[in-house]
Every structure is written in C-alpha cells, then in structure tokens.
Design an enzyme around this catalytic site. Structure first.
Site: not given
Length: 481
Positions: A70, A147, A171
């Site tokens: 990520k 996220s 997230s």
C-alpha cells in the site's frame, strides 16, 4: 500455470506449489503481472506492475508469492511513495525500507506493485485525486473501501493472493468487508511501524495485510510480528505460532453481540441479519452468546478522533513540506485534507492531553467489558460497500463534518484503534445485490490467537471460498481467450 489456476490458490498453497517445483517463482511472477494488468479497470495500482518483483528471500516461508504494498506508511527502498497526495508529485523515493518491508522481504513475498489509498489515509474510501477512483470488483459503481482499498481490490479480483494494508480507524477491516476478504487489525505494538514511527497515529495505527483465507493472515502475522530495536514497548508474544491456531478448538466462549451503531446512525437490515446469522452459528457451535455492548460515549470518541487525526495530518504534511520544500495548500491537497490540516495546526497540547485521557477512559471501559466476555461480535460497517463518491474527500466540509461523515458510515471500527485491541473482519454475509458483508470480531489485548481460532471455525462453518466478484482475473482471461 494458467491465470485461473493461479487465482484459485491462496498464498499458502501458492508457496507450497513453488517449493515443490510444480511451478517456478519466475513463472508465477509472469502470471501475476498478467493478472494485475487484466483487472486494470479497477484502478487499484498506484505504481507498477514492476518488470520483476522487488528483491526478496528465496528461502522465506512465502518465497516467490506475488505481493503488493500500500502507498502509505510502509515504504520500500527506491520505490516512489505518494501517500495518495498530489503534494508529493511523482513521489518521494525513500533510500531504505521500513522494518515491516524488511520482514515482508525476509518472508519471501515478491512485491510487484504499489496500491492506491486515499489522500494521507483519512477516509473509508479510495478515490484520491492523485490516482482517480479505485473501484470495487464486486460492483464497479461502488467503493472498495479505504484506506487500503487498492490492496483489497487486487486481492479480491485474484490479481495477488495477499497484500499489505494498515489501519488507523478501520482501514484494514473496512476494505476487507467491502471486498469479501479477511482483514485482521493486530493489537497495538504487535507489528513494528519503525523506524519512521514508534507509536503511529498516537497509538491508533497498525499494519498487516488483507487476504482471502484465515490461514494466510495467521501465517503472515507469524512472519512479521515482534518488536524491533527502538520500538516503544514490547507486548507478550503468543504461546505458539498463530498458524497453529487455525483449526484449534477455541473452547466454549462468552461472546457478546451488538448490531446497533454506536453513532446512532442506521445499520442496513441485511448487515444486522448477517451478524445475527453468525451469532446463531457460534451459538450452535457451543458458545454462550448474549446481546450486550460496552458503553461508548460517541461524541467523546469523535472529538478524540478529530483531535488526534487532525494533529497527525498536520504533522505529516509539515514533514512532507520540510522534505520536499513544497508548500501545502488547497491547490495540492483535497479540500477535507486541507481543512483537517488547518484545524490540526490550531490544536494545543492541552487538547491532545484531553484526547489521550479519553482514549484511556475508553480503554478502561473496554477492559471492564472484556472481563465479562471473551469476544465482541458486531458489523464491520453500517452498510455493504458504499457507492463511489459517498465519502468524497474533495467536498466542502469542515474537519469535524468530515470526521463525522467517515465514522457515521464506519461506526464499528474506530473503537478498537483507540483502545489498541485486536479485531478482525470476516466475509460472512452477502447482500441481495451481491455485495460482500463483513462481520467484525474484537478481542481484548493480546487476543489475536483467540480471534484466529474463532475465525477459522467460522471459515469452516460458513465458507466463503467459492464466491467470486464480477471483475476477476479468471473471467478476464477467459474473455481474452
């Protein structure tokens, strides 16, 4: 190896195939690259796929297994990181790995791409202006959550079996719920966030992965957990490897179930029904299940999130300005990000002290509650995956309005970031529209082993392995043929 054969294997099975010589790591990397390209419509990749995987240990547990990281917090040496913000332009190129990246490499994970995230991570969606909207493979008009939305979309679509994710308010668990995946938020301090941070996001931030199976999540936790020099504290190690908890008898547990939003916002009836079905399954397995909830002062929780998140965002942007020489403002930050940064720059030390007092009060309440119950069962989100645009970070909202907008829709996750307790989202339901429904189990501190035992029990009792989204690498490959 064909793409459809590749996509059927979780990380554990793929590692076994490579180790047995049934397929080479190079062949798998080539198939994975094709798989990532096959689902480009999801817009889940911020950078990549790379021509070849990043360096990794050839003798690691997951040697040669395709992986994605990520674009936030964790970083790899020499790989640009943008953190979802235009403020960083084409990206900042770090000279070193974070500790967690070092451990991913040591585990043998073969990183092929960097995945999308909302700007600076403060959203339950993944539609940063820096990349454009990331789409949910189950329905591309819907969000993959955030996220860690890009990572979750790639894993759900079969492009990689497992991907890095992190969690400061939900997230890991929110995108796991939106995409039909397993998402474990480990307890505070379980996985090092060094060397860039000690106690990330005032202790609310943590790191791990999203995956398709409980055994993959447990095995990755075995590989990356544990303190490193300079970490602020050391928590108790597990009695045995977490992978050995998969299939282990959890015993007869006391489980509380709660389906009403602590925010007072509506919970979709299909979501509540999915939680009820899980509660019935647990009861049938011999567990004692009660309708109970800890006492949550929601206004105080939101005020705490407002203070800590905005102070953190202001500090992060200030660090970016210092590193790049650029000046942050509404021309290079999304409107809600800028509102939060501006608010964060006004926060006093006394306000932070008050917020941390609130964290302590909530932690004590949850500690009391877990004196009576082993686990708490709730929805992960109030609804299945939201339509794209519902959590628009470029809307004209104040910092408080934006904080409320996020946690009104995602009202079950942040409690466990503030308390630091572990929690896991499991894909145990599906809506009439075919969207996954995530169900959350939370445990007291050091409760990862118990979560994994019960998660594996539910995976066997309510299997999800046969479900496949509309956008999937196997379907894309079949269409191409």
């Amino acid at each position: 190896m064909r793409i459809d054969e590749y996509a059927e294997l979780d990380a554990t099975a793929l590692a076994a195939a490579i180790a047995a010589g049934e397929v080479t790591a190079d062949e798998v990397a080539q198939v994975a690259t094709e798989a990532i390209d096959a689902v480009a419509e999801l817009n889940a990749v911020a950078h990549g796929p790379f021509e070849k995987p990043l360096d990794h240990a050839a003798d690691g547990r997951f040697a040669g297994v395709p992986f994605a990281i990520k674009d936030l917090v964790l970083h790899a040496a020499g790989v640009p990181t943008r953190m979802g913000t235009r403020l960083l332009g084409d990206g900042l190129v770090p000279p070193t790995d974070t500790h967690l990246m070092e451990r991913f490499r040591a585990a043998g994970l073969a990183t092929l791409a960097v995945t999308t995230t909302p700007e600076l991570g403060f959203n339950g969606n993944s539609e940063a202006l820096a990349y454009g909207s990331t789409r949910n493979p189950w329905n591309t008009a819907h969000s993959p959550g955030g996220s860690s939305g890009g990572s979750a979309a790639l894993v759900a679509a079969g492009a990689v079996p497992i991907a890095h994710a992190n969690d400061g308010g939900g997230s890991i668990r929110i995108p796991a719920a939106c995409n039909g995946l397993v998402g474990l938020k480990p307890g505070r301090g379980r996985v090092s966030v060094g060397p860039d941070a000690g106690d990330a996001l005032f202790g609310m931030g943590c790191e791990l992965v999203v995956s398709r199976t409980v055994r993959d999540t447990a095995a990755v936790l075995d590989e990356v957990a544990g303190p490193l020099p300079g970490d602020p504290f050391v928590i108790a190690p597990p009695e045995r490897p977490w992978s050995q908890e998969v299939g282990a008898d959890p015993g007869r547990l006391r489980i509380a179930v709660h389906t009403e939003s602590w925010a007072g916002t509506p919970v979709d009836p299909e979501v509540a029904a999915a939680v009820d079905a899980v509660a019935a399954t647990l009861e049938a397995a011999g567990h004692h299940v009660d309708r109970r909830t800890p006492t949550i002062d929601w206004d105080r929780l939101i005020q705490t999130n407002l203070v800590l998140w905005c102070a953190f965002l202001a500090g992060s942007v200030g660090a970016i300005e210092a590193m790049t020489g650029r000046t942050a403002g509404p021309d290079n930050l999304e409107r809600t990000s800028w509102a939060c940064v501006e608010h964060g720059r006004t926060i006093s030390g006394l306000e932070i002290c008050s917020a941390l007092d609130s964290v302590n009060a909530l932690s004590r309440e949850m500690g009391r509650f877990f004196g009576d119950y082993d686990l708490l069962l709730t929805p992960t989100m109030n609804t299945p995956a939201l339509p794209l645009g519902h959590l628009d970070a470029n809307a004209e909202l104040t910092a408080l309005e934006w904080t409320n907008r996020i946690f009104d829709a995602c009202s079950f996750t942040s409690v466990f970031n503030q308390t630091g307790a572990p929690a896991i989202s499991l894909p145990l339901g599906q809506s009439a529209q075919g969207l996954p429904i995530g169900v959350q189990l939370a445990a007291p501190s050091n409760g990862e082993s118990l979560l994994i035992r019960v998660a594996a029990q539910l995976e066997q009792a309510m299997p999800w392995a046969g479900r496949r989204p509309g956008v999937h690498v196997a379907r894309a490959a079949a269409t191409a043929r």
